[in-house]
Write a protein that holds these residues in place. Structure first.
Motif, PDB file in Angstrom:
ATOM      1  N   TYR A   4      66.175  27.919 -94.099  1.00  0.00           N
ATOM      2  CA  TYR A   4      65.074  28.471 -94.548  1.00  0.00           C
ATOM      3  C   TYR A   4      64.685  29.376 -95.494  1.00  0.00           C
ATOM      4  O   TYR A   4      65.825  29.599 -96.146  1.00  0.00           O
ATOM      5  N   GLU A   5      64.016  29.478 -95.821  1.00  0.00           N
ATOM      6  CA  GLU A   5      63.118  30.106 -97.377  1.00  0.00           C
ATOM      7  C   GLU A   5      62.948  31.421 -97.253  1.00  0.00           C
ATOM      8  O   GLU A   5      62.708  31.972 -95.480  1.00  0.00           O
ATOM      9  N   LYS A   6      63.281  32.610 -97.807  1.00  0.00           N
ATOM     10  CA  LYS A   6      63.061  34.450 -97.642  1.00  0.00           C
ATOM     11  C   LYS A   6      64.463  34.202 -97.026  1.00  0.00           C
ATOM     12  O   LYS A   6      63.232  35.151 -95.063  1.00  0.00           O
ATOM     13  N   CYS A   7      65.486  33.642 -96.756  1.00  0.00           N
ATOM     14  CA  CYS A   7      66.083  34.449 -95.378  1.00  0.00           C
ATOM     15  C   CYS A   7      67.626  34.613 -95.908  1.00  0.00           C
ATOM     16  O   CYS A   7      67.547  33.494 -96.770  1.00  0.00           O
ATOM     17  N   GLY A   8      68.136  35.401 -95.084  1.00  0.00           N
ATOM     18  CA  GLY A   8      69.590  34.982 -95.838  1.00  0.00           C
ATOM     19  C   GLY A   8      70.674  34.669 -94.909  1.00  0.00           C
ATOM     20  O   GLY A   8      70.565  34.261 -94.099  1.00  0.00           O
ATOM     21  N   HIS A   9      72.332  35.412 -94.814  1.00  0.00           N
ATOM     22  CA  HIS A   9      73.636  35.180 -94.371  1.00  0.00           C
ATOM     23  C   HIS A   9      72.962  35.734 -92.584  1.00  0.00           C
ATOM     24  O   HIS A   9      73.442  34.778 -91.974  1.00  0.00           O
ATOM     25  N   LEU A  10      72.693  36.312 -92.086  1.00  0.00           N
ATOM     26  CA  LEU A  10      72.488  36.801 -90.580  1.00  0.00           C
ATOM     27  C   LEU A  10      71.021  36.050 -90.028  1.00  0.00           C
ATOM     28  O   LEU A  10      69.889  37.282 -89.755  1.00  0.00           O
ATOM     29  N   LEU A  11      70.723  35.037 -90.811  1.00  0.00           N
ATOM     30  CA  LEU A  11      69.479  34.841 -90.139  1.00  0.00           C
ATOM     31  C   LEU A  11      68.969  34.585 -89.063  1.00  0.00           C
ATOM     32  O   LEU A  11      68.131  34.083 -88.321  1.00  0.00           O
ATOM     33  N   MET A  12      69.718  34.646 -87.922  1.00  0.00           N
ATOM     34  CA  MET A  12      69.694  35.111 -86.646  1.00  0.00           C
ATOM     35  C   MET A  12      68.302  36.007 -86.575  1.00  0.00           C
ATOM     36  O   MET A  12      68.221  36.294 -85.095  1.00  0.00           O
ATOM     37  N   GLU A  13      68.748  36.427 -87.223  1.00  0.00           N
ATOM     38  CA  GLU A  13      67.640  38.559 -87.038  1.00  0.00           C
ATOM     39  C   GLU A  13      66.191  38.121 -88.089  1.00  0.00           C
ATOM     40  O   GLU A  13      65.972  38.366 -87.797  1.00  0.00           O
ATOM     41  N   GLU A  14      66.714  37.552 -88.960  1.00  0.00           N
ATOM     42  CA  GLU A  14      65.447  36.891 -89.455  1.00  0.00           C
ATOM     43  C   GLU A  14      64.491  35.845 -88.845  1.00  0.00           C
ATOM     44  O   GLU A  14      63.432  35.833 -88.955  1.00  0.00           O
ATOM     45  N   LYS A  15      64.991  34.908 -88.492  1.00  0.00           N
ATOM     46  CA  LYS A  15      63.899  33.732 -87.833  1.00  0.00           C
ATOM     47  C   LYS A  15      64.350  33.171 -86.593  1.00  0.00           C
ATOM     48  O   LYS A  15      64.780  32.113 -86.412  1.00  0.00           O
ATOM     49  N   PRO A  16      65.125  34.023 -85.888  1.00  0.00           N
ATOM     50  CA  PRO A  16      65.421  34.000 -84.365  1.00  0.00           C
ATOM     51  C   PRO A  16      64.345  32.824 -83.407  1.00  0.00           C
ATOM     52  O   PRO A  16      64.767  32.161 -82.344  1.00  0.00           O
ATOM     53  N   ASP A  17      62.953  32.945 -83.975  1.00  0.00           N
ATOM     54  CA  ASP A  17      62.210  32.350 -83.093  1.00  0.00           C
ATOM     55  C   ASP A  17      62.243  30.613 -83.836  1.00  0.00           C
ATOM     56  O   ASP A  17      62.680  29.951 -83.325  1.00  0.00           O
ATOM     57  N   GLU A  18      61.968  30.243 -85.211  1.00  0.00           N
ATOM     58  CA  GLU A  18      62.532  29.260 -85.647  1.00  0.00           C
ATOM     59  C   GLU A  18      63.873  28.972 -85.380  1.00  0.00           C
ATOM     60  O   GLU A  18      63.593  27.694 -84.845  1.00  0.00           O
ATOM     61  N   ILE A  19      64.583  29.408 -85.554  1.00  0.00           N
ATOM     62  CA  ILE A  19      66.267  28.638 -84.930  1.00  0.00           C
ATOM     63  C   ILE A  19      65.927  28.393 -83.636  1.00  0.00           C
ATOM     64  O   ILE A  19      66.909  27.623 -83.276  1.00  0.00           O
ATOM     65  N   SER A  20      65.828  29.136 -82.855  1.00  0.00           N
ATOM     66  CA  SER A  20      65.635  28.631 -81.764  1.00  0.00           C
ATOM     67  C   SER A  20      64.796  27.618 -81.255  1.00  0.00           C
ATOM     68  O   SER A  20      65.552  26.745 -80.437  1.00  0.00           O
ATOM     69  N   ASN A  21      63.629  27.206 -81.424  1.00  0.00           N
ATOM     70  CA  ASN A  21      63.151  26.041 -81.495  1.00  0.00           C
ATOM     71  C   ASN A  21      64.010  25.272 -81.702  1.00  0.00           C
ATOM     72  O   ASN A  21      64.117  23.793 -81.335  1.00  0.00           O
ATOM     73  N   GLU A  22      64.755  25.456 -82.980  1.00  0.00           N
ATOM     74  CA  GLU A  22      65.284  23.704 -83.312  1.00  0.00           C
ATOM     75  C   GLU A  22      66.864  23.630 -82.409  1.00  0.00           C
ATOM     76  O   GLU A  22      66.596  22.445 -82.551  1.00  0.00           O
ATOM     77  N   ILE A  23      67.040  24.703 -82.389  1.00  0.00           N
ATOM     78  CA  ILE A  23      68.717  24.613 -81.380  1.00  0.00           C
ATOM     79  C   ILE A  23      67.803  24.058 -79.545  1.00  0.00           C
ATOM     80  O   ILE A  23      68.955  22.834 -79.622  1.00  0.00           O
ATOM     81  N   ILE A  24      66.948  24.211 -79.243  1.00  0.00           N
ATOM     82  CA  ILE A  24      66.112  23.519 -78.624  1.00  0.00           C
ATOM     83  C   ILE A  24      66.174  22.278 -78.801  1.00  0.00           C
ATOM     84  O   ILE A  24      65.980  21.173 -77.520  1.00  0.00           O
ATOM     85  N   ARG A  25      65.265  21.929 -79.207  1.00  0.00           N
ATOM     86  CA  ARG A  25      65.424  20.745 -79.806  1.00  0.00           C
ATOM     87  C   ARG A  25      66.320  19.248 -79.795  1.00  0.00           C
ATOM     88  O   ARG A  25      66.440  18.530 -79.630  1.00  0.00           O
ATOM     89  N   PHE A  26      67.483  20.356 -80.954  1.00  0.00           N
ATOM     90  CA  PHE A  26      68.640  19.847 -81.051  1.00  0.00           C
ATOM     91  C   PHE A  26      69.346  19.389 -79.537  1.00  0.00           C
ATOM     92  O   PHE A  26      69.585  18.144 -79.627  1.00  0.00           O
ATOM     93  N   ILE A  27      69.399  20.197 -79.247  1.00  0.00           N
ATOM     94  CA  ILE A  27      70.308  19.354 -77.777  1.00  0.00           C
ATOM     95  C   ILE A  27      69.288  18.816 -77.078  1.00  0.00           C
ATOM     96  O   ILE A  27      70.682  17.976 -76.908  1.00  0.00           O
ATOM     97  N   GLU A  28      67.996  18.724 -76.706  1.00  0.00           N
ATOM     98  CA  GLU A  28      67.636  18.041 -75.663  1.00  0.00           C
ATOM     99  C   GLU A  28      67.410  17.070 -76.172  1.00  0.00           C
ATOM    100  O   GLU A  28      67.792  15.620 -75.415  1.00  0.00           O
ATOM    101  N   ALA A  29      67.451  16.631 -78.080  1.00  0.00           N
ATOM    102  CA  ALA A  29      66.944  15.081 -78.290  1.00  0.00           C
ATOM    103  C   ALA A  29      68.505  14.673 -77.755  1.00  0.00           C
ATOM    104  O   ALA A  29      68.494  12.965 -77.824  1.00  0.00           O
ATOM    105  N   GLU A  30      70.239  15.268 -78.030  1.00  0.00           N
ATOM    106  CA  GLU A  30      70.981  15.230 -78.313  1.00  0.00           C
ATOM    107  C   GLU A  30      71.312  13.962 -76.687  1.00  0.00           C
ATOM    108  O   GLU A  30      72.139  13.664 -76.137  1.00  0.00           O
ATOM    109  N   MET A  31      70.402  14.984 -75.271  1.00  0.00           N
ATOM    110  CA  MET A  31      70.510  14.767 -74.049  1.00  0.00           C
ATOM    111  C   MET A  31      70.267  13.529 -73.697  1.00  0.00           C
ATOM    112  O   MET A  31      70.477  13.450 -72.245  1.00  0.00           O
ATOM    113  N   GLU A  32      69.212  13.081 -74.268  1.00  0.00           N
ATOM    114  CA  GLU A  32      68.055  12.028 -74.149  1.00  0.00           C
ATOM    115  C   GLU A  32      68.650  10.161 -74.350  1.00  0.00           C
ATOM    116  O   GLU A  32      69.804  10.466 -74.190  1.00  0.00           O
TER     117      GLU A  32
END
Length: 284
Positions: A256-284
């Motif tokens: 992610y651009e414009k994002c540091g080490h504590l990325l959960m504070e800066e990009k929670p929405d985007e990160i959560s979407n990717e996490i859910i996408r990753f988990i669901e894709a592996e569950m198929e």
């Protein structure tokens, strides 16, 4: 149960795992078949580091966040051997205590390295890994430094160093956008490291911590891995993420651009979407 700064109840508990008292938060889900996600924090941190991800993840999964021995509200043990591999085994023992057979681990910074140890130890139990700004390729402390850590003045010096640390300034350094540093965030990070016993745990970690996994060891991790990095990460530069991707057999990397080490504070929405996408894709 516990209450946070916003006076909302947190499902916090304490449990004995391998002789150490562990604090953890357990967020149930109405779906009895919901996947279990375990959140593993990094160095000088605690469950607070995942606070902005919780509202997203708890909608879909059973979520458990724990404080590692020596950190947060968990025991500042004088008997636990603070090696990364032991932390990894503790995660497995913790799952055993809660009778959880399968879990997905989300590890931030040092917590990512610990999560990989757990995955390597119990590949049948840990099906997927999500690594956020994962600490990697860090070597063991030098022998002279370890020897010095046994001197009485070393403890005094470490305590003085911690007491003088400006938590606000340090949080701003791990964020691309320093305006995100709120008083709630400062208080959440400052309280655990103010405990006298924390210094002793920190010194034990310095002495015990082995180096991070080698490239050969990383190649033995076969689980699907999602890595998420901040391009402006000054603690664990993004080049580490690209190197890690080459060493892990089954990994993808998102930066992610414009994002540091504590990325959960800066990009929670985007990160959560990717996490859910990753988990669901592996569950198929």
């Amino acid at each position: 149960m516990a209450v946070n700064e916003q006076n909302t109840f947190v499902p916090g508990f304490k449990i004995q795992v391998s002789g150490v008292t562990i604090y953890y938060e357990f967020y149930e889900h109405e779906n009895p078949d919901a996947k279990v996600v375990v959140l593993v924090h990094g160095f000088l941190s605690s469950t607070i580091s995942f606070r902005k991800l919780l509202p997203y993840l708890t909608k879909h999964y059973v979520v458990i966040a724990l404080d590692l021995p020596g950190f947060g509200q968990s025991e500042k043990s004088t008997t636990f051997i603070y090696r990364l591999c032991n932390y990894g085994q503790l995660i497995i023992d913790f799952l055993d205590k809660l009778t959880i057979k399968d879990a997905i681990l989300i590890g931030h910074s040092m917590g990512g390295q610990i999560s990989m140890h757990a995955a390597k130890k119990a590949p049948a139990r840990i099906g997927k890994l999500i690594l956020l700004g994962c600490c990697s390729y860090v070597k063991k402390a030098s022998h002279p430094l370890i020897v010095c850590s046994y001197l009485p003045l070393f403890t005094w010096g470490m305590r003085s160093w911690i007491q003088k640390k400006d938590v606000k300034k340090n949080l701003a350094a791990v964020l691309h956008d320093p305006s995100l540093v709120t008083q709630e965030l400062i208080d959440g990070y400052k309280k655990p490291i103010s405990e006298a016993a924390f210094i002793d745990s920190l010194i034990r970690l310095l002495r015990h911590r082995e180096g991070d996994m080698t490239s050969q060891e990383l190649k033995e991790i076969s689980q699907p891995v999602l890595m998420i990095w901040g391009k402006e990460d000054k603690v664990m530069p993004v080049k580490t993420g690209y190197r890690l991707k080459k060493d892990l057999p089954n990994a993808e990397l998102i930066v992610y651009e414009k994002c540091g080490h504590l990325l959960m504070e800066e990009k929670p929405d985007e990160i959560s979407n990717e996490i859910i996408r990753f988990i669901e894709a592996e569950m198929e």
